[in-house]
Design a protein around this motif. Sequence first.
Motif, PDB file in Angstrom:
ATOM      1  N   THR A 120       7.942   8.914   0.901  1.00 34.01           N
ATOM      2  CA  THR A 120       6.856   8.369   0.096  1.00 34.01           C
ATOM      3  C   THR A 120       6.650   9.199  -1.169  1.00 34.01           C
ATOM      4  OG1 THR A 120       5.778   7.556   2.106  1.00 34.01           O
ATOM      5  CG2 THR A 120       4.443   7.677   0.127  1.00 34.01           C
ATOM      6  N   VAL A 121       6.737  10.514  -1.034  1.00 37.40           N
ATOM      7  CA  VAL A 121       6.607  11.392  -2.194  1.00 37.40           C
ATOM      8  C   VAL A 121       7.849  11.299  -3.084  1.00 37.40           C
ATOM      9  CG1 VAL A 121       6.399  13.796  -2.944  1.00 37.40           C
ATOM     10  CG2 VAL A 121       5.041  12.968  -1.003  1.00 37.40           C
ATOM     11  N   ILE A 122       9.009  11.399  -2.475  1.00 35.02           N
ATOM     12  CA  ILE A 122      10.262  11.431  -3.243  1.00 35.02           C
ATOM     13  C   ILE A 122      10.436  10.171  -4.075  1.00 35.02           C
ATOM     14  CG2 ILE A 122      12.782  11.447  -3.033  1.00 35.02           C
ATOM     15  CD1 ILE A 122      12.303  13.139  -0.409  1.00 35.02           C
ATOM     16  N   ASN A 123      10.131   9.018  -3.488  1.00 32.46           N
ATOM     17  CA  ASN A 123      10.401   7.747  -4.156  1.00 32.46           C
ATOM     18  C   ASN A 123       9.292   7.282  -5.086  1.00 32.46           C
ATOM     19  OD1 ASN A 123      13.024   6.986  -2.993  1.00 32.46           O
ATOM     20  ND2 ASN A 123      11.924   6.989  -1.060  1.00 32.46           N
ATOM     21  N   GLY A 124       8.165   7.989  -5.115  1.00 29.52           N
ATOM     22  CA  GLY A 124       7.079   7.538  -5.965  1.00 29.52           C
ATOM     23  C   GLY A 124       6.631   8.502  -7.030  1.00 29.52           C
ATOM     24  N   ILE A 125       6.903   9.789  -6.842  1.00 25.42           N
ATOM     25  CA  ILE A 125       6.285  10.782  -7.723  1.00 25.42           C
ATOM     26  C   ILE A 125       6.781  10.707  -9.157  1.00 25.42           C
ATOM     27  CG2 ILE A 125       7.935  12.660  -7.266  1.00 25.42           C
ATOM     28  CD1 ILE A 125       5.413  14.524  -7.143  1.00 25.42           C
ATOM     29  N   ASP A 126       8.006  10.238  -9.375  1.00 29.24           N
ATOM     30  CA  ASP A 126       8.509  10.143 -10.742  1.00 29.24           C
ATOM     31  C   ASP A 126       7.770   9.100 -11.563  1.00 29.24           C
ATOM     32  OD1 ASP A 126      10.361  12.129 -10.289  1.00 29.24           O
ATOM     33  OD2 ASP A 126      11.992  10.753  -9.795  1.00 29.24           O
ATOM     34  N   ASP A 127       7.049   8.207 -10.892  1.00 26.51           N
ATOM     35  CA  ASP A 127       6.303   7.166 -11.602  1.00 26.51           C
ATOM     36  C   ASP A 127       4.933   7.627 -12.074  1.00 26.51           C
ATOM     37  OD1 ASP A 127       8.392   5.365 -11.221  1.00 26.51           O
ATOM     38  OD2 ASP A 127       7.594   4.647  -9.305  1.00 26.51           O
ATOM     39  N   VAL A 128       4.538   8.809 -11.684  1.00 25.51           N
ATOM     40  CA  VAL A 128       3.259   9.338 -12.155  1.00 25.51           C
ATOM     41  C   VAL A 128       3.327   9.515 -13.669  1.00 25.51           C
ATOM     42  CG1 VAL A 128       1.693  11.318 -12.077  1.00 25.51           C
ATOM     43  CG2 VAL A 128       2.721  10.457  -9.968  1.00 25.51           C
ATOM     44  N   GLU A 129       2.367   8.962 -14.378  1.00 27.63           N
ATOM     45  CA  GLU A 129       2.415   8.943 -15.837  1.00 27.63           C
ATOM     46  C   GLU A 129       1.944  10.240 -16.478  1.00 27.63           C
ATOM     47  OE1 GLU A 129       0.287   5.526 -17.119  1.00 27.63           O
ATOM     48  OE2 GLU A 129       1.723   4.096 -16.239  1.00 27.63           O
ATOM     49  N   GLU A 130       1.244  11.055 -15.739  1.00 25.91           N
ATOM     50  CA  GLU A 130       0.744  12.302 -16.309  1.00 25.91           C
ATOM     51  C   GLU A 130       1.898  13.223 -16.709  1.00 25.91           C
ATOM     52  OE1 GLU A 130      -2.746  13.689 -13.666  1.00 25.91           O
ATOM     53  OE2 GLU A 130      -1.675  12.158 -12.532  1.00 25.91           O
ATOM     54  N   ASP A 131       1.689  13.985 -17.752  1.00 27.27           N
ATOM     55  CA  ASP A 131       2.714  14.912 -18.250  1.00 27.27           C
ATOM     56  C   ASP A 131       2.623  16.222 -17.468  1.00 27.27           C
ATOM     57  OD1 ASP A 131       4.671  16.131 -19.675  1.00 27.27           O
ATOM     58  OD2 ASP A 131       3.439  16.540 -21.434  1.00 27.27           O
ATOM     59  N   VAL A 132       3.107  16.166 -16.242  1.00 24.69           N
ATOM     60  CA  VAL A 132       3.021  17.321 -15.343  1.00 24.69           C
ATOM     61  C   VAL A 132       4.380  17.546 -14.687  1.00 24.69           C
ATOM     62  CG1 VAL A 132       0.540  17.264 -14.870  1.00 24.69           C
ATOM     63  CG2 VAL A 132       2.068  15.734 -13.612  1.00 24.69           C
ATOM     64  N   ALA A 133       5.410  17.626 -15.498  1.00 24.17           N
ATOM     65  CA  ALA A 133       6.776  17.680 -14.977  1.00 24.17           C
ATOM     66  C   ALA A 133       6.972  18.824 -13.991  1.00 24.17           C
ATOM     67  CB  ALA A 133       7.765  17.799 -16.129  1.00 24.17           C
ATOM     68  N   GLY A 134       6.442  19.999 -14.338  1.00 23.45           N
ATOM     69  CA  GLY A 134       6.636  21.142 -13.454  1.00 23.45           C
ATOM     70  C   GLY A 134       5.979  20.953 -12.110  1.00 23.45           C
ATOM     71  N   ARG A 135       4.828  20.333 -12.107  1.00 16.53           N
ATOM     72  CA  ARG A 135       4.125  20.080 -10.854  1.00 16.53           C
ATOM     73  C   ARG A 135       4.848  19.009 -10.039  1.00 16.53           C
ATOM     74  NH1 ARG A 135      -2.392  18.780 -10.537  1.00 16.53           N
ATOM     75  NH2 ARG A 135      -2.664  19.163  -8.297  1.00 16.53           N
ATOM     76  N   GLU A 147       0.814  -1.195   0.000  1.00 18.60           N
ATOM     77  CA  GLU A 147       0.000   0.000   0.000  1.00 18.60           C
ATOM     78  C   GLU A 147       0.854   1.254   0.000  1.00 18.60           C
ATOM     79  OE1 GLU A 147      -0.540  -2.653   1.663  1.00 18.60           O
ATOM     80  OE2 GLU A 147      -2.669  -3.183   1.691  1.00 18.60           O
ATOM     81  N   ILE A 148       1.955   1.225   0.758  1.00 19.26           N
ATOM     82  CA  ILE A 148       2.837   2.380   0.794  1.00 19.26           C
ATOM     83  C   ILE A 148       3.446   2.625  -0.585  1.00 19.26           C
ATOM     84  CG2 ILE A 148       5.039   3.218   1.694  1.00 19.26           C
ATOM     85  CD1 ILE A 148       4.316   2.022   4.372  1.00 19.26           C
ATOM     86  N   SER A 149       3.775   1.555  -1.292  1.00 21.35           N
ATOM     87  CA  SER A 149       4.388   1.703  -2.599  1.00 21.35           C
ATOM     88  C   SER A 149       3.387   2.139  -3.658  1.00 21.35           C
ATOM     89  CB  SER A 149       5.027   0.366  -3.013  1.00 21.35           C
ATOM     90  OG  SER A 149       6.007  -0.026  -2.087  1.00 21.35           O
ATOM     91  N   ASN A 150       2.129   1.641  -3.585  1.00 20.69           N
ATOM     92  CA  ASN A 150       1.189   1.815  -4.677  1.00 20.69           C
ATOM     93  C   ASN A 150      -0.027   2.662  -4.331  1.00 20.69           C
ATOM     94  OD1 ASN A 150       2.792   0.054  -6.203  1.00 20.69           O
ATOM     95  ND2 ASN A 150       1.777  -1.739  -5.345  1.00 20.69           N
ATOM     96  N   GLY A 151      -0.126   3.116  -3.123  1.00 18.66           N
ATOM     97  CA  GLY A 151      -1.330   3.825  -2.711  1.00 18.66           C
ATOM     98  C   GLY A 151      -1.525   5.160  -3.388  1.00 18.66           C
ATOM     99  N   LEU A 152      -0.457   5.816  -3.786  1.00 24.18           N
ATOM    100  CA  LEU A 152      -0.561   7.099  -4.482  1.00 24.18           C
ATOM    101  C   LEU A 152      -0.511   6.844  -5.979  1.00 24.18           C
ATOM    102  CD1 LEU A 152       1.789   9.322  -2.277  1.00 24.18           C
ATOM    103  CD2 LEU A 152      -0.650   8.883  -2.033  1.00 24.18           C
ATOM    104  N   VAL A 153      -1.527   7.328  -6.675  1.00 24.25           N
ATOM    105  CA  VAL A 153      -1.671   6.979  -8.089  1.00 24.25           C
ATOM    106  C   VAL A 153      -1.428   8.165  -9.007  1.00 24.25           C
ATOM    107  CG1 VAL A 153      -3.251   6.085  -9.839  1.00 24.25           C
ATOM    108  CG2 VAL A 153      -3.271   5.119  -7.518  1.00 24.25           C
ATOM    109  N   ASP A 154      -2.135   9.252  -8.751  1.00 22.48           N
ATOM    110  CA  ASP A 154      -2.033  10.375  -9.670  1.00 22.48           C
ATOM    111  C   ASP A 154      -1.440  11.595  -8.953  1.00 22.48           C
ATOM    112  OD1 ASP A 154      -4.108  11.490  -8.150  1.00 22.48           O
ATOM    113  OD2 ASP A 154      -5.648  10.736  -9.521  1.00 22.48           O
ATOM    114  N   ILE A 155      -1.298  12.655  -9.704  1.00 22.08           N
ATOM    115  CA  ILE A 155      -0.621  13.843  -9.171  1.00 22.08           C
ATOM    116  C   ILE A 155      -1.419  14.477  -8.037  1.00 22.08           C
ATOM    117  CG2 ILE A 155      -1.626  15.515 -10.777  1.00 22.08           C
ATOM    118  CD1 ILE A 155       2.075  15.329  -9.589  1.00 22.08           C
ATOM    119  N   GLU A 156      -2.742  14.352  -8.074  1.00 19.93           N
ATOM    120  CA  GLU A 156      -3.546  14.898  -6.990  1.00 19.93           C
ATOM    121  C   GLU A 156      -3.251  14.167  -5.680  1.00 19.93           C
ATOM    122  OE1 GLU A 156      -5.269  17.567  -7.073  1.00 19.93           O
ATOM    123  OE2 GLU A 156      -5.122  17.887  -9.237  1.00 19.93           O
ATOM    124  N   ASP A 157      -3.019  12.842  -5.765  1.00 16.66           N
ATOM    125  CA  ASP A 157      -2.645  12.088  -4.571  1.00 16.66           C
ATOM    126  C   ASP A 157      -1.354  12.641  -3.975  1.00 16.66           C
ATOM    127  OD1 ASP A 157      -4.817  10.408  -4.860  1.00 16.66           O
ATOM    128  OD2 ASP A 157      -3.690   8.887  -5.957  1.00 16.66           O
TER     129      ASP A 157
END
Length: 476
Positions: free
Chosen positions: A115-130, A31-41
Motif C-alpha cells: 500500500t505504501v510502495i504503490n501509492g507514495i509516489d503519487d503524493v503531490e507534496e515536495d517531500v522527496a526525501g521523506r 479505499e485501498i487505492s485512495n485512502g492515503l492522501v498526504d505524507i502524514e498518512d
Amino acid sequence: MRKHILFIAALLFVSTACQDFVDIEPQYQEEISNGLVDIEDYEGATIGILSAMRANAYYGSTYGSLMDMMGEDLYETPESLGNSRNMTDWIYTSANGTISGAWLRMYQVILRANTVINGIDDVEEDVAGRKNRLKAQALALRAYAHFDLLRAFGQSYDRNSTELGVPVKTDIEISLPDRATVQATYDQIFADLNDALGLYDNMDIADADIPTTFFSKLAAQALLARISLYAGLDSDAVNYATQVINSSRTGLVSRANYGLVWTQEKVDGSSVDSEVVFEIAFTFGQDSRIGSPIYFVPNNRVAFRPSTLWLDLFGATPSDDARYGAYVRADSRRGGAIIPSKYESNDGFLSFKALRLSEMYLIRAEAYANQNMNTEASADLNTLRAARIDGYVNENLTGAALMNAIKVERRKELFMEGHRWFDVRRYGDGINRGPDFAAPAVTQSIPAGNFRFVWPIPQDEIDANPSIADQQNPNY
C-alpha cells in the motif's frame, strides 16, 4: 476514518476456505487505492507495517519463542497447557492454526507494505526525501516478510533453486498467484532490498537518526547479511555483515553490561544498547508478552525450561558466561530449578531484538568458514566470545571443529530468538532431544531432511486459491 480501512485484516489472497470468497467484488479496492492522501498518512501507514509484525502469529510468538520450543534447547514441563504441542511434537498438518496464522500475518505485512510502495509516489507534496525514507522502509519490510515466508514454507534455501518458494505479491490487487520458485522469490527479495538501499541514501534525515524500532539502512544491511547466508552467498554475507560491524553506531557491550539488553526497560521505544540493529516494540496493554509461551510471568507458569543439552553448552562454570545469567536463573520457588528469564523483565513487555550485532559476527564467521577462511572466522568467534565469557582465551579452529563451534555459539547467543529451528534445517542436521524430554512431550527426534522441516501451505489457502491447488509441499 476512511484511511483506516487499510488496516483491516483482510489479506488480498489469504482468504477463508470458502471458495465463494474469491468471487466477491472487491468493495474496498477504491479505499485501498485512495485512502492515503498526504505524507502524514503514509508516515502512519509505515508504522502500520511494523505493528503487524507484533502479532502473536508472527514475532509475538511464532517467529520468536516457538522456533526454539520446536528444537532441543527447551523442553515442555507439566506446567504447560499443551497449546503448542502439535508444533513442538512435529505433528502439524495443513489445517494447523499456528501455521495458517503465520502465513496470514506475514502477508498482512506485505499488503501494508505494498500500500505504501504503490501509492507514495503519487503524493503531490515536495517531500522527496521523506518519501524515500518511507518507501525504503516499506520495500525492506516487504522483503523481510517474503524471506520469513520462504524460511518456513520454501522447499529450498539455495539461491538458484527451481523448487517451489512462496507466492510473491507486489501490488494491492486481489489476485490468486501461484508459488514462485525459490529463485524467483529471492529475486524479488533482493530487488526490494537493493531498491531500498538506493532510497536510503537520499532521505530527509540521516540514517543514524532512524530509531531502532524503525527499519534503517543499517537494518537492511543486517537483513541482507542474514539472507545471503541462507542463500549460500558467502561473499555477500561477509560484505553486508562487515558494514554493520564496522558502523560507528554498533559495538558489542561489555560482559558486565550485557544483561541490560534484556532487563532494562525501553525508553520511548528506543534501544538500550549499541548491539541492537532492529527491534520490534511491544506495547503494554496492546500486545502479548513475547516470552509468554515459555514463561508467563504474571501467574508464574513456566511451560518450558532450558534443556540439559543447552545448559551443558556452558561447561562446568556457566556463570563465567554473561549469557547464562542474562537468559536463565535458578528459581527458589521450584527448588532451585533453572528457568528461562530472558524476557522476564518489565513483566515480559520488552522489544523483540530482531537483528543484533552479535548475529552479524556469527554470520560473518560462518561465511568465512564456508570459504575456508579459518583465521578470519576464528577471529570473529573469538571477538564475540571474549565479550561474553570472563577469562576467555582465544582459539584458532579449522574444519569441522570451527563449524561446530559456530553452531554452538549460535545456540548460546541466539537462545529464544527464533533461530534454532531454521538453523537445524539450514545445516541439514536433525534433532535428537535429551533426557529432559518426556511426557507431556512425546516425540524425541526428527531426522535430517525430514519433510516436516518445511511447513505445509495452509489448507484454507489451498482451497481458496486454485493456482496453488497442486503446489502443496510434499507429504501433506
